[in-house]
Design a protein around this motif. Sequence first.
Motif, PDB file in Angstrom:
ATOM      1  N   HIS A  12       0.801  -1.228   0.000  1.00  0.00           N
ATOM      2  CA  HIS A  12       0.000   0.000   0.000  1.00  0.00           C
ATOM      3  C   HIS A  12       0.830   1.273   0.000  1.00  0.00           C
ATOM      4  CE1 HIS A  12       0.972   0.150   4.287  1.00  0.00           C
ATOM      5  NE2 HIS A  12       0.379   1.330   4.377  1.00  0.00           N
ATOM      6  N   PHE A  13       2.138   1.172   0.162  1.00  0.00           N
ATOM      7  CA  PHE A  13       2.967   2.377   0.276  1.00  0.00           C
ATOM      8  C   PHE A  13       2.698   3.368  -0.854  1.00  0.00           C
ATOM      9  CE2 PHE A  13       6.658   0.036   2.653  1.00  0.00           C
ATOM     10  CZ  PHE A  13       5.868  -0.052   3.774  1.00  0.00           C
ATOM     11  N   ALA A  14       2.804   2.891  -2.100  1.00  0.00           N
ATOM     12  CA  ALA A  14       2.725   3.784  -3.261  1.00  0.00           C
ATOM     13  C   ALA A  14       1.348   4.415  -3.406  1.00  0.00           C
ATOM     14  CB  ALA A  14       3.089   3.020  -4.527  1.00  0.00           C
ATOM     15  N   TRP A  15       0.314   3.730  -2.941  1.00  0.00           N
ATOM     16  CA  TRP A  15      -1.049   4.194  -3.175  1.00  0.00           C
ATOM     17  C   TRP A  15      -1.621   4.984  -2.009  1.00  0.00           C
ATOM     18  CZ3 TRP A  15      -1.293   3.582  -8.059  1.00  0.00           C
ATOM     19  CH2 TRP A  15      -0.637   2.497  -8.655  1.00  0.00           C
ATOM     20  N   VAL A  16      -1.167   4.683  -0.794  1.00  0.00           N
ATOM     21  CA  VAL A  16      -1.718   5.345   0.387  1.00  0.00           C
ATOM     22  C   VAL A  16      -0.797   6.435   0.914  1.00  0.00           C
ATOM     23  CG1 VAL A  16      -2.544   4.972   2.753  1.00  0.00           C
ATOM     24  CG2 VAL A  16      -3.005   3.262   0.985  1.00  0.00           C
ATOM     25  N   HIS A  17       0.514   6.218   0.805  1.00  0.00           N
ATOM     26  CA  HIS A  17       1.476   7.155   1.398  1.00  0.00           C
ATOM     27  C   HIS A  17       2.277   7.932   0.354  1.00  0.00           C
ATOM     28  CE1 HIS A  17       0.403   5.504   5.202  1.00  0.00           C
ATOM     29  NE2 HIS A  17       0.922   4.312   4.950  1.00  0.00           N
ATOM     30  N   ASP A  18       1.684   8.148  -0.813  1.00  0.00           N
ATOM     31  CA  ASP A  18       2.422   8.858  -1.869  1.00  0.00           C
ATOM     32  C   ASP A  18       2.660  10.319  -1.534  1.00  0.00           C
ATOM     33  OD1 ASP A  18      -0.529   8.824  -2.336  1.00  0.00           O
ATOM     34  OD2 ASP A  18      -0.001  10.234  -3.929  1.00  0.00           O
ATOM     35  N   LYS A  19       1.873  10.884  -0.624  1.00  0.00           N
ATOM     36  CA  LYS A  19       2.101  12.276  -0.221  1.00  0.00           C
ATOM     37  C   LYS A  19       3.135  12.371   0.890  1.00  0.00           C
ATOM     38  CE  LYS A  19      -2.420  14.126  -1.544  1.00  0.00           C
ATOM     39  NZ  LYS A  19      -2.862  12.904  -2.244  1.00  0.00           N
ATOM     40  N   ALA A  20       3.288  11.288   1.654  1.00  0.00           N
ATOM     41  CA  ALA A  20       4.194  11.316   2.804  1.00  0.00           C
ATOM     42  C   ALA A  20       5.619  10.912   2.433  1.00  0.00           C
ATOM     43  CB  ALA A  20       3.666  10.400   3.911  1.00  0.00           C
ATOM     44  N   PHE A  21       5.781   9.718   1.813  1.00  0.00           N
ATOM     45  CA  PHE A  21       7.147   9.264   1.545  1.00  0.00           C
ATOM     46  C   PHE A  21       7.282   8.401   0.296  1.00  0.00           C
ATOM     47  CE2 PHE A  21       5.316   6.042   4.387  1.00  0.00           C
ATOM     48  CZ  PHE A  21       5.649   4.863   3.751  1.00  0.00           C
ATOM     49  N   ALA A  22       6.210   7.812  -0.180  1.00  0.00           N
ATOM     50  CA  ALA A  22       6.294   6.880  -1.311  1.00  0.00           C
ATOM     51  C   ALA A  22       5.919   7.581  -2.615  1.00  0.00           C
ATOM     52  CB  ALA A  22       5.398   5.675  -1.064  1.00  0.00           C
ATOM     53  N   ASP A  23       5.957   6.826  -3.715  1.00  0.00           N
ATOM     54  CA  ASP A  23       5.682   7.390  -5.029  1.00  0.00           C
ATOM     55  C   ASP A  23       4.774   6.463  -5.819  1.00  0.00           C
ATOM     56  OD1 ASP A  23       7.520   9.776  -5.042  1.00  0.00           O
ATOM     57  OD2 ASP A  23       9.001   8.193  -4.696  1.00  0.00           O
ATOM     58  N   ARG A  24       3.795   7.039  -6.488  1.00  0.00           N
ATOM     59  CA  ARG A  24       2.864   6.255  -7.305  1.00  0.00           C
ATOM     60  C   ARG A  24       3.579   5.531  -8.446  1.00  0.00           C
ATOM     61  NH1 ARG A  24      -2.764   7.662  -6.764  1.00  0.00           N
ATOM     62  NH2 ARG A  24      -3.062   7.721  -4.501  1.00  0.00           N
ATOM     63  N   ASP A  25       4.661   6.131  -8.949  1.00  0.00           N
ATOM     64  CA  ASP A  25       5.372   5.512 -10.078  1.00  0.00           C
ATOM     65  C   ASP A  25       6.393   4.477  -9.623  1.00  0.00           C
ATOM     66  OD1 ASP A  25       7.200   7.191  -8.953  1.00  0.00           O
ATOM     67  OD2 ASP A  25       7.667   8.316 -10.777  1.00  0.00           O
ATOM     68  N   GLN A  68      -5.555   5.197   8.549  1.00  0.00           N
ATOM     69  CA  GLN A  68      -6.856   5.096   9.202  1.00  0.00           C
ATOM     70  C   GLN A  68      -7.992   5.163   8.190  1.00  0.00           C
ATOM     71  OE1 GLN A  68      -7.414   7.936  12.362  1.00  0.00           O
ATOM     72  NE2 GLN A  68      -9.432   7.191  12.888  1.00  0.00           N
ATOM     73  N   ALA A  69      -7.874   6.039   7.217  1.00  0.00           N
ATOM     74  CA  ALA A  69      -8.925   6.178   6.213  1.00  0.00           C
ATOM     75  C   ALA A  69      -9.145   4.866   5.469  1.00  0.00           C
ATOM     76  CB  ALA A  69      -8.570   7.293   5.229  1.00  0.00           C
ATOM     77  N   ILE A  70      -8.069   4.155   5.186  1.00  0.00           N
ATOM     78  CA  ILE A  70      -8.178   2.877   4.479  1.00  0.00           C
ATOM     79  C   ILE A  70      -8.697   1.786   5.396  1.00  0.00           C
ATOM     80  CG2 ILE A  70      -6.900   1.114   3.222  1.00  0.00           C
ATOM     81  CD1 ILE A  70      -7.253   3.766   1.722  1.00  0.00           C
ATOM     82  N   VAL A  71      -8.141   1.704   6.597  1.00  0.00           N
ATOM     83  CA  VAL A  71      -8.524   0.632   7.529  1.00  0.00           C
ATOM     84  C   VAL A  71     -10.002   0.732   7.889  1.00  0.00           C
ATOM     85  CG1 VAL A  71      -8.192  -0.241   9.876  1.00  0.00           C
ATOM     86  CG2 VAL A  71      -6.212   0.322   8.470  1.00  0.00           C
ATOM     87  N   GLU A  72     -10.484   1.942   8.120  1.00  0.00           N
ATOM     88  CA  GLU A  72     -11.880   2.110   8.519  1.00  0.00           C
ATOM     89  C   GLU A  72     -12.855   1.833   7.376  1.00  0.00           C
ATOM     90  OE1 GLU A  72     -11.483   5.252  12.235  1.00  0.00           O
ATOM     91  OE2 GLU A  72     -12.225   5.984  10.293  1.00  0.00           O
TER      92      GLU A  72
END
Length: 211
Positions: free
Chosen positions: A47-60, A170-174
Amino acid sequence: MDSVDGLPKITAFPEWDDAGFQQITCPPVPMQAAPGRQIEGFIDVAHFAWVHDKAFADRDNSVVPLYSTRTTEYGFQSEYISNVSNLPKALRHREPEGFTWRRVFDVYPPFMAILTVHFPEDGKLRIMNVASPASARETVLYVPLVRNFDTTGSLEDVYAFNAQIFAEDQAIVEAQCPEDLPLDTEQEAHFAADRSSVAYRRALRELGLTG
């Protein structure tokens, strides 16, 4: 995880008393979600690329390299090696070119895990994730963490960065459906990137839990 008088005992976290590490207590996070869902989300690397792309990961950079999972006396351990940075995007310039990130998840069923992230220059970040059930579908998340780098850095920056990550998770888990974690792995589709999830569900079944 051992028990005392029938109650779970939190596993040792030796760096909490180590003068070489900075100890940080993030505010608890209440969630409208089952604790198993939260733990599974924490140990999921896909889920890193899709959920945390604004924090530390990248969609690409969404491809998940094959990683290993092994059974341990306390649960299981997953080791994930990739080029997905763990630095906030504003600090990405501090990452050495071509650096390989190593993340080790130690999972203590039913509802605890520790993530160790290996940073450049022998830096180490350890995050204890404790999903404390408040009810069948309510969880309070406790996340003490330690690090042996930037030990005099801004705590407010640490709180803000982790609050962003917690909110994204949290948004995803809930929003998970079904709300309870299915322990029958045939109820949902799984891929190679889901090794940790499959191992976690197996561990819960071995504890006698059903879902």
